[in-house]
Write a protein that holds these residues in place. Structure first.
Motif, PDB file in Angstrom:
ATOM      1  N   PRO A 135       0.809  -1.227   0.000  1.00  0.00           N
ATOM      2  CA  PRO A 135       0.000   0.000   0.000  1.00  0.00           C
ATOM      3  C   PRO A 135       0.839   1.272   0.000  1.00  0.00           C
ATOM      4  O   PRO A 135       0.432   2.277  -0.606  1.00  0.00           O
ATOM      5  CB  PRO A 135      -0.837  -0.126   1.276  1.00  0.00           C
ATOM      6  N   ASN A 136       1.986   1.231   0.640  1.00  0.00           N
ATOM      7  CA  ASN A 136       2.823   2.438   0.675  1.00  0.00           C
ATOM      8  C   ASN A 136       3.430   2.734  -0.696  1.00  0.00           C
ATOM      9  O   ASN A 136       3.471   3.890  -1.135  1.00  0.00           O
ATOM     10  CB  ASN A 136       3.923   2.291   1.722  1.00  0.00           C
ATOM     11  N   LEU A 137       3.891   1.681  -1.380  1.00  0.00           N
ATOM     12  CA  LEU A 137       4.441   1.886  -2.718  1.00  0.00           C
ATOM     13  C   LEU A 137       3.338   2.269  -3.698  1.00  0.00           C
ATOM     14  O   LEU A 137       3.526   3.152  -4.540  1.00  0.00           O
ATOM     15  CB  LEU A 137       5.162   0.620  -3.187  1.00  0.00           C
ATOM     16  N   ALA A 138       2.180   1.617  -3.595  1.00  0.00           N
ATOM     17  CA  ALA A 138       1.056   1.958  -4.469  1.00  0.00           C
ATOM     18  C   ALA A 138       0.628   3.407  -4.272  1.00  0.00           C
ATOM     19  O   ALA A 138       0.333   4.128  -5.241  1.00  0.00           O
ATOM     20  CB  ALA A 138      -0.121   1.018  -4.205  1.00  0.00           C
ATOM     21  N   GLY A 139       0.608   3.857  -3.020  1.00  0.00           N
ATOM     22  CA  GLY A 139       0.256   5.248  -2.742  1.00  0.00           C
ATOM     23  C   GLY A 139       1.248   6.220  -3.358  1.00  0.00           C
ATOM     24  O   GLY A 139       0.864   7.264  -3.900  1.00  0.00           O
ATOM     25  N   LEU A 140       2.531   5.881  -3.261  1.00  0.00           N
ATOM     26  CA  LEU A 140       3.563   6.733  -3.856  1.00  0.00           C
ATOM     27  C   LEU A 140       3.399   6.802  -5.374  1.00  0.00           C
ATOM     28  O   LEU A 140       3.501   7.882  -5.971  1.00  0.00           O
ATOM     29  CB  LEU A 140       4.945   6.207  -3.482  1.00  0.00           C
ATOM     30  N   VAL A 141       3.131   5.648  -6.000  1.00  0.00           N
ATOM     31  CA  VAL A 141       2.945   5.618  -7.457  1.00  0.00           C
ATOM     32  C   VAL A 141       1.732   6.458  -7.853  1.00  0.00           C
ATOM     33  O   VAL A 141       1.781   7.243  -8.806  1.00  0.00           O
ATOM     34  CB  VAL A 141       2.794   4.165  -7.951  1.00  0.00           C
ATOM     35  N   ALA A 142       0.634   6.309  -7.114  1.00  0.00           N
ATOM     36  CA  ALA A 142      -0.572   7.079  -7.408  1.00  0.00           C
ATOM     37  C   ALA A 142      -0.324   8.579  -7.235  1.00  0.00           C
ATOM     38  O   ALA A 142      -0.758   9.396  -8.064  1.00  0.00           O
ATOM     39  CB  ALA A 142      -1.723   6.620  -6.517  1.00  0.00           C
ATOM     40  N   ASP A 143       0.377   8.954  -6.188  1.00  0.00           N
ATOM     41  CA  ASP A 143       0.690  10.370  -5.972  1.00  0.00           C
ATOM     42  C   ASP A 143       1.553  10.924  -7.109  1.00  0.00           C
ATOM     43  O   ASP A 143       1.375  12.074  -7.537  1.00  0.00           O
ATOM     44  CB  ASP A 143       1.421  10.566  -4.649  1.00  0.00           C
ATOM     45  N   ALA A 144       2.466  10.095  -7.592  1.00  0.00           N
ATOM     46  CA  ALA A 144       3.326  10.523  -8.703  1.00  0.00           C
ATOM     47  C   ALA A 144       2.498  10.784  -9.952  1.00  0.00           C
ATOM     48  O   ALA A 144       2.687  11.794 -10.648  1.00  0.00           O
ATOM     49  CB  ALA A 144       4.397   9.464  -8.975  1.00  0.00           C
ATOM     50  N   VAL A 247       9.985   7.127  -9.467  1.00  0.00           N
ATOM     51  CA  VAL A 247      11.360   6.787  -9.106  1.00  0.00           C
ATOM     52  C   VAL A 247      12.012   7.950  -8.361  1.00  0.00           C
ATOM     53  O   VAL A 247      12.719   7.746  -7.365  1.00  0.00           O
ATOM     54  CB  VAL A 247      12.168   6.411 -10.374  1.00  0.00           C
ATOM     55  N   ARG A 248      11.773   9.165  -8.826  1.00  0.00           N
ATOM     56  CA  ARG A 248      12.340  10.337  -8.148  1.00  0.00           C
ATOM     57  C   ARG A 248      11.859  10.402  -6.704  1.00  0.00           C
ATOM     58  O   ARG A 248      12.647  10.610  -5.776  1.00  0.00           O
ATOM     59  CB  ARG A 248      11.942  11.609  -8.903  1.00  0.00           C
ATOM     60  N   ARG A 249      10.551  10.198  -6.505  1.00  0.00           N
ATOM     61  CA  ARG A 249       9.981  10.278  -5.159  1.00  0.00           C
ATOM     62  C   ARG A 249      10.479   9.130  -4.278  1.00  0.00           C
ATOM     63  O   ARG A 249      10.780   9.327  -3.097  1.00  0.00           O
ATOM     64  CB  ARG A 249       8.451  10.234  -5.244  1.00  0.00           C
ATOM     65  N   LEU A 250      10.557   7.934  -4.847  1.00  0.00           N
ATOM     66  CA  LEU A 250      10.965   6.765  -4.067  1.00  0.00           C
ATOM     67  C   LEU A 250      12.426   6.858  -3.662  1.00  0.00           C
ATOM     68  O   LEU A 250      12.797   6.468  -2.543  1.00  0.00           O
ATOM     69  CB  LEU A 250      10.709   5.495  -4.881  1.00  0.00           C
ATOM     70  N   SER A 251      13.246   7.375  -4.547  1.00  0.00           N
ATOM     71  CA  SER A 251      14.660   7.548  -4.218  1.00  0.00           C
ATOM     72  C   SER A 251      14.843   8.570  -3.103  1.00  0.00           C
ATOM     73  O   SER A 251      15.672   8.393  -2.204  1.00  0.00           O
ATOM     74  CB  SER A 251      15.433   7.991  -5.461  1.00  0.00           C
ATOM     75  N   ALA A 252      14.051   9.635  -3.145  1.00  0.00           N
ATOM     76  CA  ALA A 252      14.170  10.690  -2.130  1.00  0.00           C
ATOM     77  C   ALA A 252      13.614  10.251  -0.788  1.00  0.00           C
ATOM     78  O   ALA A 252      14.150  10.610   0.269  1.00  0.00           O
ATOM     79  CB  ALA A 252      13.451  11.954  -2.612  1.00  0.00           C
ATOM     80  N   ASN A 253      12.542   9.445  -0.821  1.00  0.00           N
ATOM     81  CA  ASN A 253      11.884   9.017   0.418  1.00  0.00           C
ATOM     82  C   ASN A 253      11.447   7.551   0.294  1.00  0.00           C
ATOM     83  O   ASN A 253      10.277   7.279   0.009  1.00  0.00           O
ATOM     84  CB  ASN A 253      10.668   9.895   0.715  1.00  0.00           C
TER      85      ASN A 253
END
Length: 290
Positions: A135-144, A247-253
């Protein structure tokens, strides 16, 4: 290669990432055979990632022929901790239109001829799979995706992905059955990836790219390859932008994921009793527990 934390799997229409820099190709051997293609290692805005064309760069593999275990095993071998999977899908709901993007949170398995686990051969493991994507990765992808305000694209957070065997598309009876279940989209590939990624303790999320209305919609022709291909090209451009932002968001956080400890209580076999040959075969998957 342990500095590669993010893996990208490209589905139909997404056979490369144009923005990748400093690219190198790597062939990886696995105990489960040869992966779909060579792995493309490069940098997205300075972040090292690995890309794999799910069906091969020339689209030569049917969904049932995909070497799912080899693909995920090789990602794990490279040190990947997060997989963002792009996948072409049909819509089962009127409000989910062609060119929209869905980040599903559930799956229904309608496949019949596929192996969906690494285990066996003397090792028994039962992962929990109530929440089949992170859910955390899915949320990040959706936010992106949401942050990009892509033209003609509506984002749908959550939803159920029906994974069918293929390669034929659905009958109208099947399509309407899945609609009666409340399912959102239908595809042919992501269920096995999600299960195997969980066994490999890799966080996994799907970016589903809608190409058509399957065959249920009374005001639209039944799905054809021509229709799908036309939308695939449009989706591929949007998908690359969304993946780059994710990828930018995941790398940063980097997000926390329960998937990263999925095997902690899942393995029922006493590993000290397992043969050296089996331990060697599963070593990449079970490295923390051997």
């Amino acid at each position: 290669m342990s500095d590669i934390k993010i893996g990208i799997i490209g589905g139909s229409g997404l056979y490369k990432m144009d923005a990748l820099k400093n690219v190198q190709e790597m062939e990886i051997e696995t105990p489960f055979g040869k992966p779909s293609d060579a792995f493309i290692i490069g940098e997205l805005d300075g972040v090292k990632v690995v890309f794999l064309a799910r069906h091969g760069r020339n689209h030569t593999l049917l969904p049932t022929e995909l070497p799912f275990r080899a693909n995920i095993y090789a990602m794990k071998k490279l040190g990947v901790e997060y997989i963002i999977s792009a996948s072409a899908v049909g819509s089962l709901k009127a409000e989910v239109k062609p060119l929209d993007m869905v980040v599903p949170d559930q799956f229904i398995d309608r496949t019949r001829n596929r192996i969906s686990t690494f285990f066996g051969e003397g090792i028994v493991a039962h992962i929990t799979f109530g929440d089949p994507v992170c859910p955390n990765l899915a949320g990040l992808v959706a936010d992106a995706i949401a942050s990009l305000n892509l033209e003609d694209v509506t984002l749908h957070r959550g939803g159920t992905y029906v994974c069918m065997e293929g390669p034929a598309f659905s009958t109208k009876a099947e399509s309407n059955l899945y609609r009666s279940w409340g399912a959102t989209i239908i595809g042919m590939t992501n269920l096995q990836e999600a299960k195997l990624a969980r066994e490999a303790e890799i966080a996994y999320a799907t970016m589903a790219l809608v190409t058509d209305y399957d065959c249920w919609h009374p005001d639209h022709d039944s799905v054809t390859v021509e229709m799908v291909v036309a939308n695939l090209h449009k989706n591929a451009v949007n998908a690359q932008k969304a993946i780059q932002e994710a990828v930018r968001r995941l790398s940063a956080n980097p997000v926390e994921s329960e998937a990263h400890s999925a095997l902690k209580y899942a393995v029922l076999t006493r590993l000290e009793n397992v043969s050296p040959e089996t331990k060697e075969k599963f070593g990449v998957i079970l490295q923390k527990y051997l």
